[in-house]
Write a protein that holds these residues in place. Sequence first.
Motif, short mmCIF file in Angstrom:
data_model
loop_
_atom_site.label_atom_id
_atom_site.label_comp_id
_atom_site.label_asym_id
_atom_site.label_seq_id
_atom_site.Cartn_x
_atom_site.Cartn_y
_atom_site.Cartn_z
N ALA A 1 0.86 -1.18 0.00
CA ALA A 1 0.00 0.00 0.00
C ALA A 1 0.90 1.23 0.00
O ALA A 1 1.82 1.33 0.81
N MET A 2 0.64 2.14 -0.93
CA MET A 2 1.43 3.37 -1.06
C MET A 2 0.54 4.55 -0.69
O MET A 2 -0.43 4.85 -1.40
N VAL A 3 0.86 5.20 0.43
CA VAL A 3 0.04 6.29 0.96
C VAL A 3 0.66 7.62 0.54
O VAL A 3 1.72 8.02 1.04
N GLY A 4 0.03 8.30 -0.39
CA GLY A 4 0.50 9.62 -0.79
C GLY A 4 1.84 9.62 -1.48
O GLY A 4 2.60 10.59 -1.37
N VAL B 1 -0.94 -4.02 -5.55
CA VAL B 1 -0.63 -2.65 -5.14
C VAL B 1 -1.93 -1.89 -4.89
O VAL B 1 -2.87 -1.98 -5.70
N THR B 2 -1.99 -1.17 -3.79
CA THR B 2 -3.09 -0.24 -3.56
C THR B 2 -2.52 1.16 -3.38
O THR B 2 -1.63 1.37 -2.56
N ASP C 1 -1.95 -5.77 -10.66
CA ASP C 1 -3.14 -5.62 -9.80
C ASP C 1 -3.00 -4.31 -9.04
O ASP C 1 -2.30 -4.23 -8.04
N VAL C 2 -3.65 -3.26 -9.54
CA VAL C 2 -3.61 -1.95 -8.90
C VAL C 2 -5.02 -1.55 -8.49
O VAL C 2 -5.94 -1.56 -9.31
N ARG C 3 -5.17 -1.21 -7.22
CA ARG C 3 -6.45 -0.72 -6.70
C ARG C 3 -6.21 0.65 -6.05
O ARG C 3 -5.08 1.07 -5.87
#
Length: 227
Positions: free
Chosen positions: A91-94, A167-168, A196-198
Amino acid sequence: MDILLIAGMWLTAPVWQETADHLARQGHRAVPIRLPGQDDGDVAATLADQVAAVLGEVDRAARPLVVGHSAASGLAWLVADARPDAIAGVAMVGGFPPADGATYFDAFPARDGVVPFPGWERFDGPDTADLDRASRTRLESLTVPVPSGVTDATVRLRDERRHRVPVTLVCPEYSPDDARSWIEAGHLPEPSRAEDVRYADLATGHWPMISAPDRLAVAIAGIAERR
């Protein structure tokens, strides 16, 4: 699920504490990672040292979700490159990961071997719109200079299996539509190659672990439960 939380530029592991507490109440084991050069004051630390620190936690965990904030989205992706079969997702935040051969973080120049926090003026606008004075003071108290051995390092990605890692993109100060448009325009080469990107929409500023730790935890828990 085991969830590894990696702080972005200038931040130390305690910035995640409220988010980690919320995740624990939802039944997850959340681990804020202590990074060399950010949590120990080692000005000689390198990006390789930080990658090794996170990999050590991956190897102690049970197929964790790896969460990177801001520039540490790149660190989380380096971990996916190194352990593509050992993690449940990223998960990538910002933030977004640099491409192979790019500099890890070149937004601000180093001075005397470190990149100090540049102050709030550089982040006026959507990044800080949800931070009041007390929140800014608290966040600034958790900032440290980051060694140039981290920021100036060249990113090396070697294992194509990283593109199979789910990946999200957690979107705080920008929207999922913004992120999709950047991918479609070719500005984000690594996410564009992921299979797989969400997307998760937070509608906060750049530091939701300070301004909205409960909402951030709900978003991360939702990602973990889907993975």
